[in-house]
Scaffold this motif. Structure first.
Motif, mmCIF file in Angstrom:
data_model
loop_
_atom_site.group_PDB
_atom_site.id
_atom_site.type_symbol
_atom_site.label_atom_id
_atom_site.label_comp_id
_atom_site.label_asym_id
_atom_site.label_seq_id
_atom_site.Cartn_x
_atom_site.Cartn_y
_atom_site.Cartn_z
ATOM 1 N N ASP A 24 3.124 -24.928 72.225
ATOM 2 C CA ASP A 24 4.480 -24.699 72.752
ATOM 3 C C ASP A 24 4.795 -23.212 72.625
ATOM 4 O OD1 ASP A 24 7.268 -24.509 73.211
ATOM 5 O OD2 ASP A 24 7.558 -26.580 72.588
ATOM 6 N N LEU A 25 4.530 -22.464 73.687
ATOM 7 C CA LEU A 25 4.618 -21.004 73.653
ATOM 8 C C LEU A 25 6.012 -20.513 73.291
ATOM 9 C CD1 LEU A 25 3.391 -18.195 74.159
ATOM 10 C CD2 LEU A 25 3.872 -18.535 76.598
ATOM 11 N N LEU A 26 7.033 -21.066 73.928
ATOM 12 C CA LEU A 26 8.395 -20.596 73.676
ATOM 13 C C LEU A 26 8.824 -20.871 72.241
ATOM 14 C CD1 LEU A 26 11.067 -19.373 74.590
ATOM 15 C CD2 LEU A 26 11.708 -21.624 75.493
ATOM 16 N N MET A 27 8.539 -22.060 71.743
ATOM 17 C CA MET A 27 8.921 -22.374 70.376
ATOM 18 C C MET A 27 8.240 -21.425 69.389
ATOM 19 S SD MET A 27 8.379 -23.729 67.241
ATOM 20 C CE MET A 27 7.021 -24.880 67.163
ATOM 21 N N GLN A 28 6.946 -21.203 69.586
ATOM 22 C CA GLN A 28 6.209 -20.317 68.697
ATOM 23 C C GLN A 28 6.789 -18.903 68.715
ATOM 24 O OE1 GLN A 28 2.299 -20.682 70.320
ATOM 25 N NE2 GLN A 28 2.078 -22.819 69.691
ATOM 26 N N ALA A 29 7.088 -18.406 69.910
ATOM 27 C CA ALA A 29 7.632 -17.055 70.036
ATOM 28 C C ALA A 29 9.008 -16.958 69.386
ATOM 29 C CB ALA A 29 7.714 -16.664 71.509
ATOM 30 N N VAL A 48 10.929 -10.206 72.917
ATOM 31 C CA VAL A 48 10.260 -11.495 73.085
ATOM 32 C C VAL A 48 10.036 -11.796 74.557
ATOM 33 C CG1 VAL A 48 10.448 -13.989 72.733
ATOM 34 C CG2 VAL A 48 11.147 -12.423 70.913
ATOM 35 N N PHE A 49 11.057 -11.627 75.375
ATOM 36 C CA PHE A 49 10.898 -11.905 76.804
ATOM 37 C C PHE A 49 9.849 -10.989 77.438
ATOM 38 C CE2 PHE A 49 15.420 -13.845 77.453
ATOM 39 C CZ PHE A 49 14.990 -15.000 76.843
ATOM 40 N N ALA A 50 9.835 -9.719 77.036
ATOM 41 C CA ALA A 50 8.823 -8.790 77.551
ATOM 42 C C ALA A 50 7.424 -9.245 77.136
ATOM 43 C CB ALA A 50 9.084 -7.380 77.043
ATOM 44 N N GLY A 51 7.302 -9.704 75.883
ATOM 45 C CA GLY A 51 6.005 -10.142 75.380
ATOM 46 C C GLY A 51 5.483 -11.406 76.022
ATOM 47 N N ASN A 106 24.533 -21.121 80.332
ATOM 48 C CA ASN A 106 25.256 -19.996 80.937
ATOM 49 C C ASN A 106 25.024 -18.699 80.167
ATOM 50 O OD1 ASN A 106 26.718 -20.381 78.614
ATOM 51 N ND2 ASN A 106 28.686 -20.752 79.608
ATOM 52 N N ASP A 107 24.131 -18.732 79.168
ATOM 53 C CA ASP A 107 23.910 -17.560 78.324
ATOM 54 C C ASP A 107 22.430 -17.480 77.973
ATOM 55 O OD1 ASP A 107 23.769 -15.617 76.327
ATOM 56 O OD2 ASP A 107 25.592 -16.295 75.305
ATOM 57 N N TYR A 108 21.757 -16.424 78.435
ATOM 58 C CA TYR A 108 20.314 -16.291 78.222
ATOM 59 C C TYR A 108 19.931 -16.278 76.740
ATOM 60 C CZ TYR A 108 21.092 -11.317 77.166
ATOM 61 O OH TYR A 108 21.513 -10.131 76.598
ATOM 62 N N ARG A 109 20.870 -15.922 75.887
ATOM 63 C CA ARG A 109 20.573 -15.868 74.453
ATOM 64 C C ARG A 109 20.316 -17.262 73.868
ATOM 65 N NH1 ARG A 109 25.692 -12.121 73.046
ATOM 66 N NH2 ARG A 109 26.567 -13.798 74.332
ATOM 67 N N LEU A 123 16.316 -18.429 73.078
ATOM 68 C CA LEU A 123 15.693 -18.226 71.773
ATOM 69 C C LEU A 123 16.497 -18.874 70.653
ATOM 70 C CD1 LEU A 123 14.358 -14.556 71.983
ATOM 71 C CD2 LEU A 123 13.184 -16.696 72.508
ATOM 72 N N TYR A 124 17.794 -18.893 70.815
ATOM 73 C CA TYR A 124 18.676 -19.502 69.812
ATOM 74 C C TYR A 124 18.292 -20.955 69.553
ATOM 75 C CZ TYR A 124 23.110 -21.607 68.124
ATOM 76 O OH TYR A 124 24.064 -22.298 67.437
ATOM 77 N N MET A 125 17.913 -21.675 70.604
ATOM 78 C CA MET A 125 17.532 -23.082 70.468
ATOM 79 C C MET A 125 16.077 -23.248 70.007
ATOM 80 S SD MET A 125 20.310 -24.645 71.083
ATOM 81 C CE MET A 125 19.758 -26.336 71.204
ATOM 82 N N GLN A 126 15.399 -22.152 69.782
ATOM 83 C CA GLN A 126 14.051 -22.125 69.184
ATOM 84 C C GLN A 126 13.061 -23.051 69.888
ATOM 85 O OE1 GLN A 126 15.134 -22.639 64.923
ATOM 86 N NE2 GLN A 126 14.399 -20.545 64.692
ATOM 87 N N GLY A 127 13.102 -23.022 71.197
ATOM 88 C CA GLY A 127 12.129 -23.771 71.975
ATOM 89 C C GLY A 127 12.564 -25.154 72.409
ATOM 90 N N LYS A 128 13.713 -25.621 71.914
ATOM 91 C CA LYS A 128 14.181 -26.952 72.302
ATOM 92 C C LYS A 128 14.872 -26.944 73.665
ATOM 93 C CE LYS A 128 13.778 -30.200 70.283
ATOM 94 N NZ LYS A 128 12.647 -31.148 70.280
ATOM 95 N N LEU A 129 15.352 -25.786 74.101
ATOM 96 C CA LEU A 129 15.921 -25.668 75.450
ATOM 97 C C LEU A 129 14.774 -25.377 76.403
ATOM 98 C CD1 LEU A 129 18.532 -25.582 77.169
ATOM 99 C CD2 LEU A 129 18.537 -23.100 76.808
ATOM 100 N N LYS A 130 14.496 -26.305 77.284
ATOM 101 C CA LYS A 130 13.386 -26.174 78.226
ATOM 102 C C LYS A 130 13.915 -25.876 79.633
ATOM 103 C CE LYS A 130 10.275 -27.289 75.153
ATOM 104 N NZ LYS A 130 9.414 -26.235 74.577
ATOM 105 N N PRO A 131 13.108 -25.282 80.485
ATOM 106 C CA PRO A 131 13.578 -25.021 81.844
ATOM 107 C C PRO A 131 13.868 -26.310 82.606
ATOM 108 C CG PRO A 131 11.240 -24.491 81.623
ATOM 109 C CD PRO A 131 11.748 -24.755 80.256
ATOM 110 N N ALA A 132 14.945 -26.277 83.379
ATOM 111 C CA ALA A 132 15.303 -27.419 84.218
ATOM 112 C C ALA A 132 14.468 -27.444 85.488
ATOM 113 C CB ALA A 132 16.792 -27.362 84.563
ATOM 114 N N LYS A 133 14.013 -26.267 85.918
ATOM 115 C CA LYS A 133 13.229 -26.175 87.149
ATOM 116 C C LYS A 133 12.295 -24.981 87.047
ATOM 117 C CE LYS A 133 12.322 -27.445 91.459
ATOM 118 N NZ LYS A 133 13.194 -27.279 92.633
ATOM 119 N N VAL A 134 11.079 -25.171 87.525
ATOM 120 C CA VAL A 134 10.078 -24.110 87.553
ATOM 121 C C VAL A 134 9.542 -24.016 88.969
ATOM 122 C CG1 VAL A 134 7.904 -23.271 86.604
ATOM 123 C CG2 VAL A 134 9.462 -24.596 85.145
ATOM 124 N N TRP A 135 9.508 -22.796 89.506
ATOM 125 C CA TRP A 135 8.925 -22.555 90.814
ATOM 126 C C TRP A 135 7.746 -21.600 90.646
ATOM 127 C CZ3 TRP A 135 14.069 -22.206 89.631
ATOM 128 C CH2 TRP A 135 14.983 -23.010 90.334
#
Length: 409
Positions: free
Chosen positions: A331-336, A350-353, A384-387, A390-402
């Protein structure tokens, strides 16, 4: 035909940020109430949604309802997800306090995965790989580097690389393969380190070139794998053949990063053992420092010195190291996110990395930021807030990926 997607509450294009060194969150450009215009899988424009809508009335329109934040798709520049079998037994022993050597003597370790992967046929291996790829893609990872290294002899290594090539035709994610035949000297090879690397160079790499299976070669530099002298010779030979080179470096002891830099490797990956001298070398080079928090979590060891690497001036990428042994979570996002709290990496870093700096580790210049002409690999988070990401430590997943490939159908 052009396609307009929006409106998004926030868009973070990640443009205008440095490739190396520390970043500041106030350097993040945020587009509010934005839209993205796409044609043939490439980004045409990113701007205020209402403005784009008025100027492109003939475009196909995909409406986004509710609050969403748009980011570039993540790039996972270091994985080992082409494998068969499980190493749950290894993990159970590890959390009992057994050492790497004790686990290996009990039949575990890399060789266990080699045995199980050799036994799997191509169809089975392709199915297993695609399941992991699709899971990663659903988590916003649109580009995935995948290593061989569980074959460790010519036909089994070729099987892995052919499976990765086959899987790439069956997914909308971008798969980037790497030959890691130099993972360890296999137990069924009777010669020395140098003799095994010579065998790989003469017997395997020419076939890989002929079949165009990958343009990347990796090696594990460690006491349990290959020493600096033999690795340098191998890497220089591979580079002369036209391969990009990368190195598993400084995981348990230092030596690998210096070899990576001297050999002109695109990246040095792991770095958990890197000290001030190695950090300075990496910071003064064009070699990307790739940290792998998944391995630290899986092995219960310290993180790579990500904060010091950034402050020293390095280009820092973050990858999952998803593999059956030391980093099984994947789980890349959670780890980061978890590492960022420990190492004090801010949101921009983090986002740059996870995006454009990780793309550099793969020598890719067409992804990682949202700008005209870049691949339309994008992901939207229901907030509504990009922060929050990371605040949710990987539990917030994307709703849609293109991905560019899905948008270019």
């Amino acid at each position: 035909m052009k396609k307009l997607i929006g409106p998004f509450t926030q868009i973070l294009p990640l443009t205008g940020l440095a490739m190396k060194s520390a970043l500041r969150d106030d350097g993040l450009h945020v587009i509010h109430n934005g839209g993205i215009l796409i044609e043939n899988g490439l980004i045409v424009n990113i701007d205020n949604f209402e403005k784009l809508y008025r100027e492109n009335l003939s475009a196909e329109f995909e409406e986004i309802k509710g609050d969403h934040v748009l980011l570039p798709g993540f790039v996972d520049c270091h994985t080992h997800i082409c494998f068969a079998g499980s190493r749950a037994k290894d993990y159970a022993m590890r959390i009992q306090g057994k050492t790497y050597l004790e686990i290996a003597k009990a039949g575990g370790g890399i060789w266990d995965s080699v045995t199980q992967t050799r036994q799997a046929d191509e169809a089975t291996l392709t199915d297993l790989l695609l399941r992991r790829v699709e899971r990663h893609l659903s988590g916003g990872v649109t580009t995935i580097e995948i290593k061989s290294g569980y074959g460790l002899e010519t036909q089994s290594e070729l099987k892995q690389l052919r499976v990765i090539a086959e899987a790439s035709t069956k997914t909308k994610a971008s798969l980037i393969s790497t030959c890691l035949a130099a993972h360890m000297v296999p137990k069924d090879f009777s010669g020395t380190q140098a003799e095994y690397l010579s065998y790989v160079f003469h017997d395997l790499l020419p076939v890989i070139k002929h079949e165009n299976l990958t343009n990347r070669v990796d090696i594990f530099i460690e006491e349990s794998a290959f020493n600096a002298e033999n690795a340098t010779i191998y890497l220089n030979r591979a580079k002369q053949m036209g391969f990009d080179i990368t190195v598993h470096a400084d995981q348990f002891s230092t030596d690998g990063s210096a070899v990576a830099i001297k050999s002109g490797a695109v990246s040095a990956d792991h770095l958990e053992a890197s000290k001030d001298a190695e950090i300075k070398l990496l910071a003064n080079s064009e070699t990307v420092a790739v940290v792998l928090p998944g391995a630290s979590l899986g092995l219960g060891m310290q993180y790579a010195p990500a904060r010091k690497l950034l402050d020293g001036g390095a280009c820092l990428a973050i990858a999952s190291d998803w593999n059956p042994g030391s980093a099984p979570m994947g789980d890349l996002l959670m780890q980061a996110a978890v590492m960022s709290a420990a190492e004090k990496l801010n949101t921009a870093e983090v986002f740059a990395g996870l995006t454009y700096r990780a793309a550099k580790a793969l020598n890719l210049t067409d992804r990682g930021t949202l700008a005209p002409g870049m691949r339309a690999d994008v992901q939207a988070y229901p907030t509504n807030d990009y922060r929050d990401i990371l605040y949710m430590q990987g539990k917030l997943k994307p709703a849609k990926v293109w991905t560019a490939d899905s948008l270019n159908d």
